[in-house]
Write a protein that holds these residues in place. Structure first.
Motif, PDB file in Angstrom:
ATOM      1  N   GLY A   1       0.823  -1.221   0.000  1.00 48.00           N
ATOM      2  CA  GLY A   1       0.000   0.000   0.000  1.00 48.00           C
ATOM      3  C   GLY A   1       0.848   1.259   0.000  1.00 48.00           C
ATOM      4  O   GLY A   1       0.537   2.228  -0.710  1.00 48.00           O
ATOM      5  N   ILE A   2       1.916   1.253   0.788  1.00 49.86           N
ATOM      6  CA  ILE A   2       2.816   2.412   0.815  1.00 49.86           C
ATOM      7  C   ILE A   2       3.500   2.589  -0.528  1.00 49.86           C
ATOM      8  O   ILE A   2       3.579   3.701  -1.066  1.00 49.86           O
ATOM      9  N   PHE A   3       3.981   1.500  -1.092  1.00 49.01           N
ATOM     10  CA  PHE A   3       4.641   1.575  -2.393  1.00 49.01           C
ATOM     11  C   PHE A   3       3.697   2.116  -3.466  1.00 49.01           C
ATOM     12  O   PHE A   3       4.037   3.049  -4.195  1.00 49.01           O
ATOM     13  N   LEU A   4       2.500   1.535  -3.554  1.00 46.75           N
ATOM     14  CA  LEU A   4       1.571   1.979  -4.597  1.00 46.75           C
ATOM     15  C   LEU A   4       1.062   3.396  -4.332  1.00 46.75           C
ATOM     16  O   LEU A   4       0.870   4.165  -5.275  1.00 46.75           O
TER      17      LEU A   4
ATOM     18  N   GLY B   1       0.819   8.512  -6.236  1.00 51.27           N
ATOM     19  CA  GLY B   1       0.655   9.880  -5.744  1.00 51.27           C
ATOM     20  C   GLY B   1       1.705  10.834  -6.279  1.00 51.27           C
ATOM     21  O   GLY B   1       1.395  11.968  -6.656  1.00 51.27           O
ATOM     22  N   THR B   2       2.955  10.383  -6.309  1.00 54.15           N
ATOM     23  CA  THR B   2       4.040  11.265  -6.742  1.00 54.15           C
ATOM     24  C   THR B   2       4.648  10.857  -8.073  1.00 54.15           C
ATOM     25  O   THR B   2       5.333  11.658  -8.693  1.00 54.15           O
ATOM     26  N   GLY B   3       4.470   9.612  -8.469  1.00 56.24           N
ATOM     27  CA  GLY B   3       5.080   9.126  -9.699  1.00 56.24           C
ATOM     28  C   GLY B   3       6.527   8.713  -9.520  1.00 56.24           C
ATOM     29  O   GLY B   3       7.211   8.400 -10.490  1.00 56.24           O
ATOM     30  N   ASN B   4       7.016   8.708  -8.288  1.00 55.92           N
ATOM     31  CA  ASN B   4       8.409   8.359  -8.030  1.00 55.92           C
ATOM     32  C   ASN B   4       8.502   6.891  -7.615  1.00 55.92           C
ATOM     33  O   ASN B   4       8.114   6.518  -6.516  1.00 55.92           O
ATOM     34  N   LEU B   5       9.040   6.085  -8.493  1.00 53.34           N
ATOM     35  CA  LEU B   5       9.147   4.649  -8.272  1.00 53.34           C
ATOM     36  C   LEU B   5      10.198   4.303  -7.216  1.00 53.34           C
ATOM     37  O   LEU B   5       9.982   3.424  -6.380  1.00 53.34           O
ATOM     38  N   VAL B   6      11.317   5.004  -7.230  1.00 52.92           N
ATOM     39  CA  VAL B   6      12.431   4.668  -6.344  1.00 52.92           C
ATOM     40  C   VAL B   6      12.068   4.929  -4.881  1.00 52.92           C
ATOM     41  O   VAL B   6      12.307   4.073  -4.012  1.00 52.92           O
ATOM     42  N   ILE B   7      11.488   6.066  -4.580  1.00 54.92           N
ATOM     43  CA  ILE B   7      11.121   6.383  -3.196  1.00 54.92           C
ATOM     44  C   ILE B   7      10.059   5.407  -2.701  1.00 54.92           C
ATOM     45  O   ILE B   7      10.118   4.924  -1.566  1.00 54.92           O
ATOM     46  N   GLY B   8       9.080   5.093  -3.532  1.00 51.90           N
ATOM     47  CA  GLY B   8       8.053   4.125  -3.150  1.00 51.90           C
ATOM     48  C   GLY B   8       8.640   2.758  -2.860  1.00 51.90           C
ATOM     49  O   GLY B   8       8.266   2.104  -1.891  1.00 51.90           O
ATOM     50  N   ALA B   9       9.574   2.324  -3.700  1.00 55.77           N
ATOM     51  CA  ALA B   9      10.195   1.011  -3.500  1.00 55.77           C
ATOM     52  C   ALA B   9      11.046   0.986  -2.232  1.00 55.77           C
ATOM     53  O   ALA B   9      10.994   0.021  -1.462  1.00 55.77           O
ATOM     54  N   VAL B  10      11.809   2.033  -1.995  1.00 60.72           N
ATOM     55  CA  VAL B  10      12.672   2.074  -0.812  1.00 60.72           C
ATOM     56  C   VAL B  10      11.827   2.084   0.460  1.00 60.72           C
ATOM     57  O   VAL B  10      12.106   1.329   1.410  1.00 60.72           O
ATOM     58  N   LEU B  11      10.797   2.907   0.515  1.00 55.94           N
ATOM     59  CA  LEU B  11       9.950   2.945   1.706  1.00 55.94           C
ATOM     60  C   LEU B  11       9.150   1.648   1.878  1.00 55.94           C
ATOM     61  O   LEU B  11       8.982   1.166   2.994  1.00 55.94           O
TER      62      LEU B  11
ATOM     63  N   ILE C   1       9.592  -0.694   5.195  1.00 60.48           N
ATOM     64  CA  ILE C   1       8.495  -1.101   6.075  1.00 60.48           C
ATOM     65  C   ILE C   1       8.395  -2.622   6.137  1.00 60.48           C
ATOM     66  O   ILE C   1       8.140  -3.197   7.199  1.00 60.48           O
ATOM     67  N   HIS C   2       8.604  -3.268   5.007  1.00 60.73           N
ATOM     68  CA  HIS C   2       8.544  -4.727   4.967  1.00 60.73           C
ATOM     69  C   HIS C   2       9.577  -5.343   5.912  1.00 60.73           C
ATOM     70  O   HIS C   2       9.259  -6.242   6.695  1.00 60.73           O
ATOM     71  N   PHE C   3      10.800  -4.864   5.874  1.00 58.95           N
ATOM     72  CA  PHE C   3      11.848  -5.441   6.708  1.00 58.95           C
ATOM     73  C   PHE C   3      11.726  -5.033   8.167  1.00 58.95           C
ATOM     74  O   PHE C   3      12.132  -5.778   9.056  1.00 58.95           O
ATOM     75  N   VAL C   4      11.141  -3.875   8.434  1.00 59.97           N
ATOM     76  CA  VAL C   4      10.881  -3.495   9.823  1.00 59.97           C
ATOM     77  C   VAL C   4       9.842  -4.435  10.427  1.00 59.97           C
ATOM     78  O   VAL C   4       9.988  -4.884  11.569  1.00 59.97           O
ATOM     79  N   THR C   5       8.793  -4.747   9.683  1.00 58.83           N
ATOM     80  CA  THR C   5       7.798  -5.685  10.204  1.00 58.83           C
ATOM     81  C   THR C   5       8.378  -7.095  10.333  1.00 58.83           C
ATOM     82  O   THR C   5       8.010  -7.821  11.259  1.00 58.83           O
ATOM     83  N   LEU C   6       9.286  -7.479   9.451  1.00 63.19           N
ATOM     84  CA  LEU C   6       9.933  -8.786   9.578  1.00 63.19           C
ATOM     85  C   LEU C   6      10.802  -8.863  10.827  1.00 63.19           C
ATOM     86  O   LEU C   6      10.975  -9.947  11.396  1.00 63.19           O
ATOM     87  N   ALA C   7      11.330  -7.727  11.278  1.00 58.98           N
ATOM     88  CA  ALA C   7      12.139  -7.722  12.490  1.00 58.98           C
ATOM     89  C   ALA C   7      11.304  -8.105  13.711  1.00 58.98           C
ATOM     90  O   ALA C   7      11.833  -8.641  14.680  1.00 58.98           O
ATOM     91  N   PHE C   8      10.011  -7.816  13.657  1.00 58.07           N
ATOM     92  CA  PHE C   8       9.113  -8.136  14.770  1.00 58.07           C
ATOM     93  C   PHE C   8       8.270  -9.378  14.498  1.00 58.07           C
ATOM     94  O   PHE C   8       7.216  -9.559  15.096  1.00 58.07           O
TER      95      PHE C   8
END
Length: 78
Positions: free
Chosen positions: A36-39, A44-54, A58-65
């Motif tokens: 959802g954050i990526f899409l 919203g902004t058209g920036n693929l790189v920022i969406g992918a990085v965020l 978030i994916h790896f932060v949730t995997l940490a828990f």
């Protein structure tokens, strides 16, 4: 000759169903918010790189828990 121990075949139906539900909810928790954050950022902004990085962040932060989330879901489902 290598001898492997016999597998346990006495898993109850309740345990199997509980495992399936907890796994399903964990999969949704780990994949839907980052997606959802990526899409949202991409459309919203058209920036693929920022969406992918965020999204990956978030994916790896949730995997940490993951273990805490699994224990919490198992308590709720039991």
């Amino acid at each position: 000759m290598i001898r492997f121990p016999k597998k346990k075949n006495d898993i109850s139906t309740e345990t199997m169903i509980n495992t399936i539900w907890v796994s399903t909810f964990m999969g949704m928790i780990f994949s839907l918010p980052p997606l959802g954050i990526f899409l949202g950022i991409y459309f919203g902004t058209g920036n693929l790189v920022i969406g992918a990085v965020l999204g990956f962040g978030i994916h790896f932060v949730t995997l940490a828990f993951a273990s805490k989330i699994s224990k919490f879901l198992t308590q709720i489902m039991s």
